[in-house]
Scaffold this motif. Structure first.
Motif, PDB file in Angstrom:
ATOM      1  N   MET A  74       0.819  -1.327  -0.073  1.00  9.21           N
ATOM      2  CA  MET A  74       0.107  -0.057  -0.127  1.00  9.21           C
ATOM      3  C   MET A  74       0.791   1.141  -0.069  1.00  9.21           C
ATOM      4  N   VAL A  75       0.834   1.982  -1.017  1.00 13.18           N
ATOM      5  CA  VAL A  75       1.589   3.445  -1.054  1.00 13.18           C
ATOM      6  C   VAL A  75       0.581   4.332  -0.597  1.00 13.18           C
ATOM      7  N   ASN A  76       0.929   5.359   0.050  1.00 13.49           N
ATOM      8  CA  ASN A  76       0.105   6.396   0.684  1.00 13.49           C
ATOM      9  C   ASN A  76       0.488   7.651   0.180  1.00 13.49           C
ATOM     10  N   ARG A  77      -0.302   8.700   0.449  1.00  8.16           N
ATOM     11  CA  ARG A  77       0.089  10.196  -0.178  1.00  8.16           C
ATOM     12  C   ARG A  77       1.602  10.660   0.001  1.00  8.16           C
ATOM     13  N   LEU A  78       2.323  10.120   0.947  1.00 11.37           N
ATOM     14  CA  LEU A  78       3.480  10.704   1.522  1.00 11.37           C
ATOM     15  C   LEU A  78       4.530  10.433   0.319  1.00 11.37           C
ATOM     16  N   ALA A  79       4.180   9.394  -0.517  1.00 13.99           N
ATOM     17  CA  ALA A  79       5.095   8.830  -1.664  1.00 13.99           C
ATOM     18  C   ALA A  79       5.705   9.990  -2.622  1.00 13.99           C
ATOM     19  N   GLN A  80       4.518  11.140  -2.601  1.00 15.71           N
ATOM     20  CA  GLN A  80       4.779  12.200  -3.534  1.00 15.71           C
ATOM     21  C   GLN A  80       5.488  13.378  -2.655  1.00 15.71           C
ATOM     22  N   SER A  81       5.800  13.312  -1.450  1.00 12.78           N
ATOM     23  CA  SER A  81       6.375  14.550  -0.674  1.00 12.78           C
ATOM     24  C   SER A  81       7.850  14.493  -1.268  1.00 12.78           C
ATOM     25  N   GLN A  82       8.286  15.848  -1.131  1.00 13.40           N
ATOM     26  CA  GLN A  82       9.502  16.203  -1.334  1.00 13.40           C
ATOM     27  C   GLN A  82      10.424  15.843  -0.012  1.00 13.40           C
ATOM     28  N   SER A  83       9.926  15.746   1.156  1.00 14.48           N
ATOM     29  CA  SER A  83      10.598  15.368   2.539  1.00 14.48           C
ATOM     30  C   SER A  83      10.954  13.960   2.254  1.00 14.48           C
ATOM     31  N   LEU A  84      12.353  13.701   2.504  1.00 14.12           N
ATOM     32  CA  LEU A  84      12.805  12.309   2.605  1.00 14.12           C
ATOM     33  C   LEU A  84      12.313  11.667   4.105  1.00 14.12           C
ATOM     34  N   TYR A  85      11.934  12.151   5.026  1.00 12.71           N
ATOM     35  CA  TYR A  85      11.306  11.818   6.359  1.00 12.71           C
ATOM     36  C   TYR A  85       9.890  11.357   5.853  1.00 12.71           C
ATOM     37  N   LEU A  86       9.311  12.181   5.288  1.00 15.59           N
ATOM     38  CA  LEU A  86       7.874  11.789   4.885  1.00 15.59           C
ATOM     39  C   LEU A  86       7.846  10.472   3.855  1.00 15.59           C
ATOM     40  N   GLN A  87       8.891  10.561   2.952  1.00 20.02           N
ATOM     41  CA  GLN A  87       8.897   9.453   1.908  1.00 20.02           C
ATOM     42  C   GLN A  87       9.262   7.974   2.557  1.00 20.02           C
ATOM     43  N   LYS A  88      10.120   8.122   3.845  1.00 22.24           N
ATOM     44  CA  LYS A  88      10.384   6.924   4.314  1.00 22.24           C
ATOM     45  C   LYS A  88       9.031   6.125   4.895  1.00 22.24           C
ATOM     46  N   HIS A  89       7.885   6.789   5.109  1.00 18.36           N
ATOM     47  CA  HIS A  89       6.769   6.229   5.411  1.00 18.36           C
ATOM     48  C   HIS A  89       5.906   5.918   4.472  1.00 18.36           C
ATOM     49  N   ALA A  90       6.113   6.172   3.368  1.00 15.05           N
ATOM     50  CA  ALA A  90       5.199   6.029   2.211  1.00 15.05           C
ATOM     51  C   ALA A  90       4.826   4.507   1.867  1.00 15.05           C
ATOM     52  N   GLU A  91       5.573   3.567   2.349  1.00 12.84           N
ATOM     53  CA  GLU A  91       4.979   2.251   2.358  1.00 12.84           C
ATOM     54  C   GLU A  91       4.391   1.782   3.642  1.00 12.84           C
ATOM     55  N   ASN A  92       4.223   2.534   4.663  1.00 12.36           N
ATOM     56  CA  ASN A  92       3.547   1.973   5.794  1.00 12.36           C
ATOM     57  C   ASN A  92       2.058   1.702   5.560  1.00 12.36           C
ATOM     58  N   PRO A  93       1.479   0.829   6.121  1.00 15.16           N
ATOM     59  CA  PRO A  93       0.018   0.377   5.892  1.00 15.16           C
ATOM     60  C   PRO A  93      -0.844   1.103   6.498  1.00 15.16           C
ATOM     61  N   ILE A  94      -0.737   2.535   6.532  1.00 16.90           N
ATOM     62  CA  ILE A  94      -1.489   3.461   7.087  1.00 16.90           C
ATOM     63  C   ILE A  94      -1.873   4.422   6.003  1.00 16.90           C
ATOM     64  N   ASP A  95      -3.109   4.931   6.148  1.00 15.08           N
ATOM     65  CA  ASP A  95      -3.460   6.167   5.041  1.00 15.08           C
ATOM     66  C   ASP A  95      -2.956   7.553   5.301  1.00 15.08           C
ATOM     67  N   TRP A  96      -1.572   7.566   5.532  1.00 15.80           N
ATOM     68  CA  TRP A  96      -0.838   8.804   6.212  1.00 15.80           C
ATOM     69  C   TRP A  96      -1.430   9.948   5.003  1.00 15.80           C
ATOM     70  N   TRP A  97      -1.365  11.323   5.602  1.00 22.21           N
ATOM     71  CA  TRP A  97      -1.486  12.434   4.865  1.00 22.21           C
ATOM     72  C   TRP A  97      -0.558  13.424   5.364  1.00 22.21           C
TER      73      TRP A  97
END
Length: 61
Positions: free
Chosen positions: A1-24
């Protein structure tokens, strides 16, 4: 599951893009969606170099 963080410019946020949570990312759309769906906001302020944050992520997901 890829969430909205995959599109972030922040490397920290991208690190959580694969978490099974619908992070925004923090944005007006997230606030409005939570308000319209009457859902609470769970705000993560973790830090990627924190050992215990990394342990918690591994055990939680």
């Amino acid at each position: 599951m890829v969430n909205r963080l995959a599109q972030s410019q922040s490397l920290y946020l991208q690190k959580h893009a694969e978490n099974p949570i619908d992070w925004w990312p923090w944005c007006d759309e997230a606030l409005e969606t939570a308000r319209s769906e009457n859902k609470p906001i769970f705000l993560s302020i973790g830090y990627s170099s924190c050992h215990w944050c990394t342990v918690m992520e591994g055990e939680a997901f």
